[in-house]
Design a protein around this motif. Structure first.
Motif, PDB file in Angstrom:
ATOM      1  N   THR A 157     -79.233 -79.024 -34.323  1.00 21.94           N
ATOM      2  CA  THR A 157     -79.068 -78.283 -33.078  1.00 21.94           C
ATOM      3  C   THR A 157     -80.297 -77.431 -32.790  1.00 21.94           C
ATOM      4  N   PHE A 158     -80.811 -76.753 -33.836  1.00 21.62           N
ATOM      5  CA  PHE A 158     -82.017 -75.928 -33.714  1.00 21.62           C
ATOM      6  C   PHE A 158     -83.229 -76.554 -34.388  1.00 21.62           C
ATOM      7  N   TRP A 159     -82.984 -77.251 -35.497  1.00 21.42           N
ATOM      8  CA  TRP A 159     -84.116 -77.826 -36.240  1.00 21.42           C
ATOM      9  C   TRP A 159     -83.685 -79.023 -37.049  1.00 21.42           C
ATOM     10  N   GLU A 160     -84.691 -79.752 -37.566  1.00 22.53           N
ATOM     11  CA  GLU A 160     -84.503 -80.920 -38.414  1.00 22.53           C
ATOM     12  C   GLU A 160     -85.133 -80.615 -39.770  1.00 22.53           C
ATOM     13  N   THR A 161     -84.348 -80.704 -40.841  1.00 23.53           N
ATOM     14  CA  THR A 161     -84.850 -80.330 -42.171  1.00 23.53           C
ATOM     15  C   THR A 161     -84.606 -81.408 -43.219  1.00 23.53           C
ATOM     16  N   THR A 162     -84.236 -82.600 -42.789  1.00 25.83           N
ATOM     17  CA  THR A 162     -83.844 -83.643 -43.734  1.00 25.83           C
ATOM     18  C   THR A 162     -84.916 -83.913 -44.784  1.00 25.83           C
ATOM     19  N   HIS A 163     -86.177 -84.055 -44.366  1.00 25.11           N
ATOM     20  CA  HIS A 163     -87.229 -84.441 -45.314  1.00 25.11           C
ATOM     21  C   HIS A 163     -87.503 -83.333 -46.327  1.00 25.11           C
ATOM     22  N   VAL A 164     -87.561 -82.105 -45.869  1.00 23.70           N
ATOM     23  CA  VAL A 164     -87.818 -80.988 -46.788  1.00 23.70           C
ATOM     24  C   VAL A 164     -86.657 -80.832 -47.767  1.00 23.70           C
ATOM     25  N   THR A 165     -85.439 -80.988 -47.268  1.00 21.53           N
ATOM     26  CA  THR A 165     -84.259 -80.893 -48.135  1.00 21.53           C
ATOM     27  C   THR A 165     -84.249 -82.017 -49.163  1.00 21.53           C
ATOM     28  N   TYR A 166     -84.649 -83.212 -48.725  1.00 13.06           N
ATOM     29  CA  TYR A 166     -84.752 -84.356 -49.642  1.00 13.06           C
ATOM     30  C   TYR A 166     -85.761 -84.062 -50.754  1.00 13.06           C
ATOM     31  N   LEU A 167     -86.929 -83.539 -50.399  1.00 11.78           N
ATOM     32  CA  LEU A 167     -87.960 -83.241 -51.404  1.00 11.78           C
ATOM     33  C   LEU A 167     -87.475 -82.176 -52.391  1.00 11.78           C
ATOM     34  N   ALA A 168     -86.772 -81.180 -51.886  1.00 13.69           N
ATOM     35  CA  ALA A 168     -86.245 -80.130 -52.765  1.00 13.69           C
ATOM     36  C   ALA A 168     -85.203 -80.698 -53.720  1.00 13.69           C
ATOM     37  N   THR A 169     -84.343 -81.566 -53.203  1.00 15.06           N
ATOM     38  CA  THR A 169     -83.306 -82.178 -54.038  1.00 15.06           C
ATOM     39  C   THR A 169     -83.910 -83.100 -55.079  1.00 15.06           C
ATOM     40  N   LYS A 170     -84.991 -83.792 -54.715  1.00 15.89           N
ATOM     41  CA  LYS A 170     -85.668 -84.681 -55.668  1.00 15.89           C
ATOM     42  C   LYS A 170     -86.225 -83.884 -56.855  1.00 15.89           C
ATOM     43  N   GLU A 171     -86.684 -82.682 -56.587  1.00 14.34           N
ATOM     44  CA  GLU A 171     -87.177 -81.838 -57.682  1.00 14.34           C
ATOM     45  C   GLU A 171     -86.059 -81.545 -58.684  1.00 14.34           C
ATOM     46  N   ILE A 172     -84.850 -81.360 -58.179  1.00 13.84           N
ATOM     47  CA  ILE A 172     -83.710 -81.076 -59.055  1.00 13.84           C
ATOM     48  C   ILE A 172     -83.274 -82.332 -59.807  1.00 13.84           C
ATOM     49  N   THR A 173     -83.205 -83.473 -59.126  1.00  9.75           N
ATOM     50  CA  THR A 173     -82.796 -84.706 -59.815  1.00  9.75           C
ATOM     51  C   THR A 173     -83.843 -85.124 -60.843  1.00  9.75           C
ATOM     52  N   ASP A 174     -85.110 -84.919 -60.538  1.00 11.66           N
ATOM     53  CA  ASP A 174     -86.172 -85.207 -61.517  1.00 11.66           C
ATOM     54  C   ASP A 174     -86.052 -84.282 -62.728  1.00 11.66           C
ATOM     55  N   LYS A 175     -85.742 -83.029 -62.463  1.00 12.03           N
ATOM     56  CA  LYS A 175     -85.610 -82.030 -63.528  1.00 12.03           C
ATOM     57  C   LYS A 175     -84.541 -82.434 -64.544  1.00 12.03           C
ATOM     58  N   TYR A 176     -83.420 -82.980 -64.059  1.00  9.31           N
ATOM     59  CA  TYR A 176     -82.298 -83.316 -64.949  1.00  9.31           C
ATOM     60  C   TYR A 176     -82.228 -84.807 -65.291  1.00  9.31           C
ATOM     61  N   GLY A 177     -83.149 -85.592 -64.727  1.00  9.69           N
ATOM     62  CA  GLY A 177     -83.162 -87.020 -65.030  1.00  9.69           C
ATOM     63  C   GLY A 177     -81.939 -87.760 -64.528  1.00  9.69           C
ATOM     64  N   ILE A 178     -81.485 -87.408 -63.334  1.00 12.73           N
ATOM     65  CA  ILE A 178     -80.313 -88.066 -62.745  1.00 12.73           C
ATOM     66  C   ILE A 178     -80.740 -88.831 -61.490  1.00 12.73           C
ATOM     67  N   PRO A 179     -79.888 -89.759 -61.024  1.00  9.97           N
ATOM     68  CA  PRO A 179     -80.274 -90.594 -59.875  1.00  9.97           C
ATOM     69  C   PRO A 179     -80.695 -89.776 -58.653  1.00  9.97           C
ATOM     70  N   GLU A 180     -81.754 -90.252 -58.023  1.00  7.71           N
ATOM     71  CA  GLU A 180     -82.290 -89.575 -56.844  1.00  7.71           C
ATOM     72  C   GLU A 180     -81.310 -89.627 -55.681  1.00  7.71           C
ATOM     73  N   VAL A 181     -81.271 -88.555 -54.914  1.00  9.06           N
ATOM     74  CA  VAL A 181     -80.479 -88.505 -53.681  1.00  9.06           C
ATOM     75  C   VAL A 181     -81.388 -89.002 -52.558  1.00  9.06           C
ATOM     76  N   THR A 182     -80.968 -90.031 -51.844  1.00  3.84           N
ATOM     77  CA  THR A 182     -81.828 -90.600 -50.813  1.00  3.84           C
ATOM     78  C   THR A 182     -81.903 -89.698 -49.579  1.00  3.84           C
ATOM     79  N   GLU A 183     -82.936 -89.901 -48.801  1.00  2.61           N
ATOM     80  CA  GLU A 183     -83.089 -89.129 -47.565  1.00  2.61           C
ATOM     81  C   GLU A 183     -81.952 -89.441 -46.593  1.00  2.61           C
ATOM     82  N   GLU A 184     -81.445 -90.683 -46.637  1.00  2.00           N
ATOM     83  CA  GLU A 184     -80.325 -91.071 -45.780  1.00  2.00           C
ATOM     84  C   GLU A 184     -79.062 -90.287 -46.155  1.00  2.00           C
TER      85      GLU A 184
END
Length: 199
Positions: free
Chosen positions: A13-40
């Motif tokens: 509605t105000f902004w689009e943050t999907t890509h930044v949120t995806y990159l932040a989540t990837k840092e967490i999944t990489d940290k714990y060695g769990i399956p990546e959350v896709t941008e979709e």
């Protein structure tokens, strides 16, 4: 009765943050060695509740563990967004500047603590808002978060602007009119009133 307040959803509605949120989540999944959350998947979670999002992000984990991972991921996303921001839709500041002269303006989102603040910091638009409510932070439904804003702002005839069927349901649950932002995540949602751009 004249409209006296406009409450807005945030993502889509105000902004689009999907890509930044995806990159932040990837840092967490990489940290714990769990399956990546896709941008979709990140895009699918925009506007959902914390419980729904946790299960979409981390389907192989217990719900409790998924919630822990989600909170860590979203905290990381908020930190990133406060610094680099998301993609704010063109014309937003001009729109808020004009609307704030005649209406109380607020944000009501399903997000957790820090996310709306990240938007305020990175966009520099905080001065236009009279109220913000993060339903996820308070552990309440978005409809109840809208009701909370209405009650504490003392307004009589507010409307809610959002881009998904969940936003429409929340407005209905709060007993107020819904305006559909067709440029967001659900462009084909049927609704009596709509806007084509934030302008």
């Amino acid at each position: 009765m004249k409209i006296d307040a406009i409450y807005f959803d945030l993502d889509g509605t105000f902004w689009e943050t999907t890509h930044v949120t995806y990159l932040a989540t990837k840092e967490i999944t990489d940290k714990y060695g769990i399956p990546e959350v896709t941008e979709e998947t990140v895009a699918r979670c925009m506007g959902t509740t914390k419980d729904e999002c946790a299960d979409l992000y981390f389907p192989n984990e217990t719900h409790e563990k998924a919630l822990e991972l989600l909170e860590e991921s979203l905290e990381q996303a908020s930190r990133k967004l406060a610094i680099q921001g998301g993609e704010v839709y063109e014309g937003l500041e001009e729109t808020l500047q004009e609307l704030s002269q005649n209406y109380r303006i607020g944000i009501v989102s399903n997000c957790l603590e820090g996310y709306i603040e990240a938007f305020m910091i990175s966009s520099g638009l905080g001065k236009y808002f009279n109220d913000i409510v993060a339903a996820g932070k308070k552990g309440i439904l978005k409809s109840d978060a809208i009701k909370l804003a209405i009650e504490r702002d003392g307004v009589k005839n507010p409307i809610y602007v959002g881009d998904t069927h969940k936003d429409k349901e929340a407005a209905k649950g709060a007993g107020i009119e819904f305006i559909h932002a067709r440029y967001g995540f659900e462009p084909n949602l049927e609704n009596k009133y709509h806007i084509a751009t934030i302008k």
